[in-house]
Enzyme design. Sequence first.
Site, PDB file in Angstrom:
ATOM      1  CD  GLU A  29       0.199   1.175   3.170  1.00 45.22           C
ATOM      2  OE1 GLU A  29      -0.234   2.228   2.641  1.00 45.22           O
ATOM      3  OE2 GLU A  29       0.973   1.166   4.140  1.00 45.22           O
ATOM      4  CD  GLU A  77      -1.709   8.202   9.189  1.00 41.02           C
ATOM      5  OE1 GLU A  77      -2.435   8.869   9.956  1.00 41.02           O
ATOM      6  OE2 GLU A  77      -0.809   7.439   9.594  1.00 41.02           O
ATOM      7  CE  LYS A 137       5.590   0.488  10.171  1.00 37.15           C
ATOM      8  NZ  LYS A 137       5.367  -0.805   9.464  1.00 37.15           N
ATOM      9  CB  CYS A 196       4.526   4.855   7.200  1.00 30.96           C
ATOM     10  SG  CYS A 196       2.888   4.102   7.075  1.00 30.96           S
ATOM     11  CE  LYS A 244       4.579   2.241   2.526  1.00 35.12           C
ATOM     12  NZ  LYS A 244       3.540   1.592   3.323  1.00 35.12           N
TER      13      LYS A 244
END
Length: 517
Positions: free
Chosen positions: A191, A195, A306, A303, A247
Amino acid sequence: MTTPERPDQAADRTSRPRLTVIGTGYLGATHAVCMAELGFEVLAVDVDQSKIERLSAGEIPFFEPDLADLLRANLATGRLRFTTSFEEIAAFGDVHFVCVGTPQQAGGNGADLSHLNAAVGRLAPLLTRPCLVVGKSTVPAGTAADIAQTLARLAPANHTNGAAAGTNGAAAGSSGAAAALGGVQLAWNPEFLREGFAVADTLRPDRLVFGVASPAAEGALRAAFAPVIAQGVPVIVTDYATAELVKTAANSFLATKISFINAMAEVCEAVDADVLTLAEALSHDVRIGGNFLRPGVGFGGGCLPKDIRAFQARADELGVGVALRFLGEIDEINNRRRDRVVELLAAALDGTLAHRRLLVLGAAFKPNSDDVRDSPALAVADLLARTGAQVTVVDPVATHNARRALPTVAYSDRVEDSVVTGADAVVLLTEWRQFAELDPARLGPLMRRRVVIDARHALDGDRWRRAGWVYLAPGRPTGVIPTGVPAQWPVPTSAASTPPAQVAAATRVPAHAPQVG
């Protein structure tokens, strides 16, 4: 009693798979709602009964623009349902999207895969017919291959005559694309949600990445995204490991751009240069571009921080840690920006923050979100409170989460007169639109000192200076090298008719000017 399917319903089931979503956190709930909005039948599962009850009642347990309206609309159509039963989703779904969290390990930098492994371990033994399991969680490279082995070992459909079952998809209850799999297969579909823009990013993504091991898996995944692909969205088909790396590499690159311009802000502060002008000049270079070149207090959220740490940890495990050693410095630059805001504010307030009344604007890591995970705003508020300052944090939607993360400061969801009155400084740390629209002329008389630190470069500095405020922003000129803070001499009364360059000159003062306070 179950009502038999009509022929037209059976035909639609053959062309349009039924989807399940495992995990209803930010990613899972958003994916479930948006896939139902695209016309699919969707059943989402979570082990948290209270979360399922809230979603079933039309309530989103986090803040994301437009998502609650779509949730209620799709609940009303019957296309979207929620459950706590893995048995129910196994019987229902043709394509199972795994959307559970992979947080940073406690006491380490690697990704915690316990929730992912638990979800797959619980689902796999229930899969008795052909279907596709799709990982969407952000994971270290090599994870998908391990999960594929788990499915091969535990899924009953992979230990029967899968090919025979797959040739009769209607009888087996699978859609045509899923039946063609001949058993249970895995795909990886990372994905790329932002946000605050998650609905648009799901309904109209800029690309789809399919990590697959067979043409049948690719076909099943294309069927699950058919309405999106029909919009002309590019599809990149690759192997598991490359899909996983897309990603983590994307987030690492974005973090690098953010920390690069913040490192330039440190240099600008040393020579009294202007980082915003520097960023603008860089943005006109087509090789660089302007996205993610906005200086500020750094990145945060669930995201980027981390993910770059987990990427570095995985590289160390693979023996190529030296290739990603720069990510450690990226992380350090990001954290230094938080300390710099505190230093800048202390310099503006006579060198001490103890017993000062400070108004912090923002708790969420970014606007249009209530996410406070690794939030720079909340980290700075904590640093300020530790100096002995009296801190009040204002955020329109994130105060509930912020109180749990940082209970040692006061909170408000509005910039009310009561929280402004008597304050020594305002520190803007999340660029909510309503903060950018504040009227400095109205707020000024309520303050004990008119000092504002614009850590996100979201305010009109000239407007605040004209209202009598000391306006400071990391990486912007102060007129003093390196960290002294000038008094703000009044702008001439004819400033409205004065050319901008002369107004700017009028607000600059020599290096020997006294500090505020």
